[in-house]
Design an enzyme around this catalytic site. Structure first.
Site, short mmCIF file in Angstrom:
data_model
loop_
_atom_site.label_atom_id
_atom_site.label_comp_id
_atom_site.label_asym_id
_atom_site.label_seq_id
_atom_site.Cartn_x
_atom_site.Cartn_y
_atom_site.Cartn_z
N GLY A 130 1.19 -1.38 -0.08
CA GLY A 130 0.03 0.46 -0.26
C GLY A 130 0.75 1.37 0.45
N GLY A 131 0.50 2.43 0.54
CA GLY A 131 0.86 3.52 0.47
C GLY A 131 2.40 3.49 1.05
N GLY A 173 25.75 11.29 -29.48
CA GLY A 173 25.88 11.83 -28.49
C GLY A 173 25.65 11.19 -26.96
N ALA A 174 26.36 10.04 -27.08
CA ALA A 174 25.90 9.43 -25.98
C ALA A 174 27.47 9.42 -25.83
CB ALA A 174 26.04 7.89 -26.63
C1 HXC Z 1 -3.05 -3.90 12.32
C2 HXC Z 1 -2.07 -6.35 11.99
C3 HXC Z 1 -2.03 -5.79 10.69
C4 HXC Z 1 -2.52 -3.89 10.19
C5 HXC Z 1 -1.06 -7.25 10.00
N1 HXC Z 1 -2.00 -7.36 11.74
N2 HXC Z 1 -1.27 -6.31 9.88
N3 HXC Z 1 -2.96 -5.54 12.90
N4 HXC Z 1 -3.67 -3.04 12.13
N5 HXC Z 1 -2.77 -3.80 9.50
C6 HXC Z 1 -1.94 -8.20 13.05
C7 HXC Z 1 -2.28 -8.86 12.67
O1 HXC Z 1 -4.03 -8.81 13.39
C8 HXC Z 1 -2.18 -10.22 13.87
O2 HXC Z 1 -2.28 -10.01 14.60
C9 HXC Z 1 -0.80 -9.81 13.53
O3 HXC Z 1 -0.79 -8.45 12.97
C10 HXC Z 1 0.07 -10.54 12.23
O4 HXC Z 1 -0.86 -10.53 10.95
P1 HXC Z 1 -1.28 -11.82 9.66
O5 HXC Z 1 -2.11 -11.43 9.56
O6 HXC Z 1 -1.65 -12.98 11.02
O7 HXC Z 1 0.25 -12.47 9.54
P2 HXC Z 1 0.61 -13.06 8.41
O8 HXC Z 1 -1.14 -14.10 7.68
O9 HXC Z 1 1.70 -13.43 7.76
O10 HXC Z 1 0.13 -11.49 7.38
C11 HXC Z 1 0.72 -10.51 6.91
C12 HXC Z 1 0.12 -9.56 6.31
C13 HXC Z 1 -1.69 -9.18 7.10
C14 HXC Z 1 0.40 -10.02 4.99
C15 HXC Z 1 0.90 -8.34 6.69
O11 HXC Z 1 -1.57 -9.30 8.09
C16 HXC Z 1 -2.20 -8.69 6.57
O12 HXC Z 1 -3.14 -8.57 4.96
N6 HXC Z 1 -2.93 -7.27 7.24
C17 HXC Z 1 -2.92 -6.27 6.46
C18 HXC Z 1 -2.76 -5.24 5.52
C19 HXC Z 1 -3.31 -4.23 5.28
O13 HXC Z 1 -4.29 -4.33 4.31
N7 HXC Z 1 -2.70 -3.17 5.75
C20 HXC Z 1 -3.52 -1.92 5.67
C21 HXC Z 1 -2.56 -1.55 4.25
S1 HXC Z 1 -3.21 0.40 3.85
P3 HXC Z 1 -2.48 -11.51 15.28
O14 HXC Z 1 -2.80 -10.76 16.93
O15 HXC Z 1 -2.93 -12.64 15.10
O16 HXC Z 1 -0.98 -11.90 15.66
C22 HXC Z 1 -1.72 0.79 4.43
C23 HXC Z 1 -1.91 2.52 3.81
C24 HXC Z 1 -0.77 3.35 4.05
O17 HXC Z 1 -0.76 0.58 5.02
C25 HXC Z 1 -0.72 4.33 3.65
C26 HXC Z 1 0.55 5.44 3.54
C27 HXC Z 1 -0.58 6.19 3.01
#
Ligand code: HXC
Length: 510
Positions: free
Chosen positions: A169-170, A404-405
């Site tokens: 993501g971002g 040119g290079a």
């Molecule tokens: C809070 C999160 C989290 C998040 C993971 N966790 N991502 N908690 N916010 N964004 C937590 C889970 O709940 C879990 O907690 C632990 O971290 C591990 O995650 P798992 O899913 O069990 O691990 P895994 O299977 O390895 O998957 C990892 C992952 C997945 C691919 C990163 O967790 C995932 O898709 N997370 C969400 C990603 C996402 O959509 N993020 C927001 C994107 S938008 P427990 O307690 O069970 O250990 C973004 C915008 C940024 O980032 C913008 C900037 C401008």
């Protein structure tokens, strides 16, 4: 007093455990080190000073008030790499998946601000699920605070990103604005939208690794600069890279003791250029024979292989090298090579790293693919970068420097300080065959006459002396003495002063 000391130790112990034993084991089971183990490896033993170990988030939604692990998913502080100061943050995947909250961002910003004030690099170790979902816009605000600092620090202190887990993501835009990105194969990925979204929107079926893994980003997209097998190798290579880099744009390049004679003569270089002008040879060999101890740290080695970029040392001091590589596409400049080298030249110039340019370039790569995708604009990036650079620039033309290079590759006309050529250099508007076909179109039906014209052209132009007669080449040098000549040239240029006219900033063709 003893009680308080015990409490401090107990709190520290709890903080060091991050998300707990089970999650640490899960991290290890994936072949990944923990945030703290990574810092231990990166920094000199015992040099890490941690900040904000007891910071906790302040969120209250979704029951978050009952779960406040100390440190909030990122370990931050400073230490040394081979005795030189660096600041570091390392996201802890065992705490809420390393996700970025308001306070997590504040911790990162604190060390970035210090690094900027005190003039030392920042190493960011990324292993995060992105924005902390429970915190919503506060998390987005935190990201933007980090982005803003990435931009302000750009060109002031080196910023290095190690991608050692998810970065999606971002969130990718913070590493994207740093100077170097190193990735770990198979356990790290970077993408703006993940495989699920890609499938829904475009019907493309792709794995996370294919979409944004280390191989993708070092070979196809050029988002990352290097990929390594595992966490340990990546961190060791990061230390090697840091050894080459200045602490800041005002510190000057690092120098260290050297044991390689700067006057070392390399007779083998006299036969590096093959007899046939169309036979390739490995330009890397020349770089390694010029460099102290043959040590080259290549940047983007797997991308645009027709140009080599990297760091070497001469008399113990860092020098950036840009070199056409005849082994790939005959060393032609194309879009990818121009972008790769332009960014490297600008990094060197921003941080006062002198630039050595080794030239064997038959020209720009022809074709609709190049023109339609904007070789004009991308080629101009490299030209622009060389022309604006005020650092010491030493150039050696080994063979072809056409069209040119020739101008682009740190020629005299772009304020090259010392421009050398080997006797094998061919400096001309184009190769003999192409030139004769245009100049003597009327004789097209007479191959013998054309062959004679080609030989005449080669005799007249396929050499370094026409350029040397005009002073565009300062001296024609023996290949074997290249290291000595180049090292002396950079030594002579050590106090070079050159400034561009005042401007808010330039308008490089992005
Ligand atoms: C809070 C999160 C989290 C998040 C993971 N966790 N991502 N908690 N916010 N964004 C937590 C889970 O709940 C879990 O907690 C632990 O971290 C591990 O995650 P798992 O899913 O069990 O691990 P895994 O299977 O390895 O998957 C990892 C992952 C997945 C691919 C990163 O967790 C995932 O898709 N997370 C969400 C990603 C996402 O959509 N993020 C927001 C994107 S938008 P427990 O307690 O069970 O250990 C973004 C915008 C940024 O980032 C913008 C900037 C401008």
């Amino acid at each position: 007093m003893n009680d308080i000391l015990h409490e401090l130790e107990a709190r520290r112990q709890a903080a060091r455990l991050g998300g707990g034993e089970a999650r640490i084991q899960a991290q290890h089971a994936r072949g990944k080190l923990t945030a703290r183990e990574r810092i231990e490896l990166l920094l000199d033993e015992g040099s890490f000073e941690e900040f904000d170990m007891f910071v906790t988030h302040r969120a209250t939604e979704f029951g978050m008030e009952r779960d406040r692990p100390a440190g909030d998913g990122v370990v931050t502080g400073w230490g040394t790499v081979n005795g030189r100061l660096v600041y570091v943050f390392s996201q802890d995947f065992t705490v809420f998946g390393g996700s970025l909250s308001e306070t997590h961002a504040q911790k990162i910003c604190k060390i970035m601000d210090m690094a900027l004030r005190n003039g030392a690099p920042v190493v960011g170790i990324n292993d995060s699920g992105g924005a902390r979902i429970q915190e919503g816009v506060s998390s987005l605000a935190g990201y933007a605070e980090v982005f803003q600092r990435n931009v302000l620090a750009s060109g002031v202190i080196p910023q290095i990103s190690l991608i050692m887990g998810p970065c999606a993501g971002g969130a990718v835009y913070s590493p994207a604005m740093t100077d170097f990105i190193l990735m770990v194969k198979d356990t790290s990925y970077m993408f703006v939208t993940g495989p699920e979204v890609v499938r829904t929107v475009t019907n493309e079926v792709v794995t996370a690794e294919e979409l944004g893994g280390a191989v993708t980003h070092t070979r196809r997209s050029s988002v990352a600069d290097a990929a390594f097998e595992n966490d340990v190798e990546t961190i060791i290579e990061a230390r090697r890279l840091i050894d080459f880099l200045p602490l800041s744009n005002r510190s000057g390049v690092p120098t260290r003791p050297f044991f390689d004679d700067p006057a070392r003569v390399e007779p083998s270089l006299d036969t590096l250029i093959p007899d046939n002008a169309n036979t390739p040879y490995d330009m890397r060999e020349l770089i390694q024979k010029v460099a102290d101890e043959g040590d080259l740290y290549e940047i983007q080695a797997d991308f645009a292989k027709n140009i080599l970029t990297g760091f070497i040392r001469l008399e113990g001091s860092t020098v950036g090298v840009v070199a056409n590589q005849p082994l790939h596409l005959a060393g032609c400049l194309d879009i990818d090579a121009s972008r790769k080298a332009a960014r490297f030249v600008r990094f060197c110039d921003a941080f006062e790293i002198p630039i050595l340019t080794l030239v064997d370039v038959p020209g720009f790569l022809p074709g609709t693919a190049q023109e339609y995708n904007g070789i004009i604009k991308h080629g101009a990036k490299l030209l622009f970068a060389y022309a604006e650079a005020t650092v010491p620039k030493v150039t050696v033309i080994t063979r072809k420097a056409y069209g040119g290079a020739y101008d682009v590759m740190a020629s005299k006309h772009l304020r090259g300080d010392v421009n050398y050529a080997w006797p094998t250099a061919e400096i001309a508007v184009m190769g003999a065959k192409g030139a004769v076909e245009i100049l003597y179109r009327a004789e097209r039906g007479d191959p013998e006459a054309l062959a004679q014209r080609t030989r005449d052209y080669e005799d007249r132009f396929a050499n370094p002396f026409v350029a040397a007669e005009r002073g565009f080449i300062d001296e024609v040098i023996q290949p074997r003495s290249t290291r000595r000549r180049v090292a002396r040239a950079f030594a002579m240029l050590r106090n070079k002063k050159l400034e561009n006219p005042w401007k808010k900033h330039d308008n490089i063709p992005l």
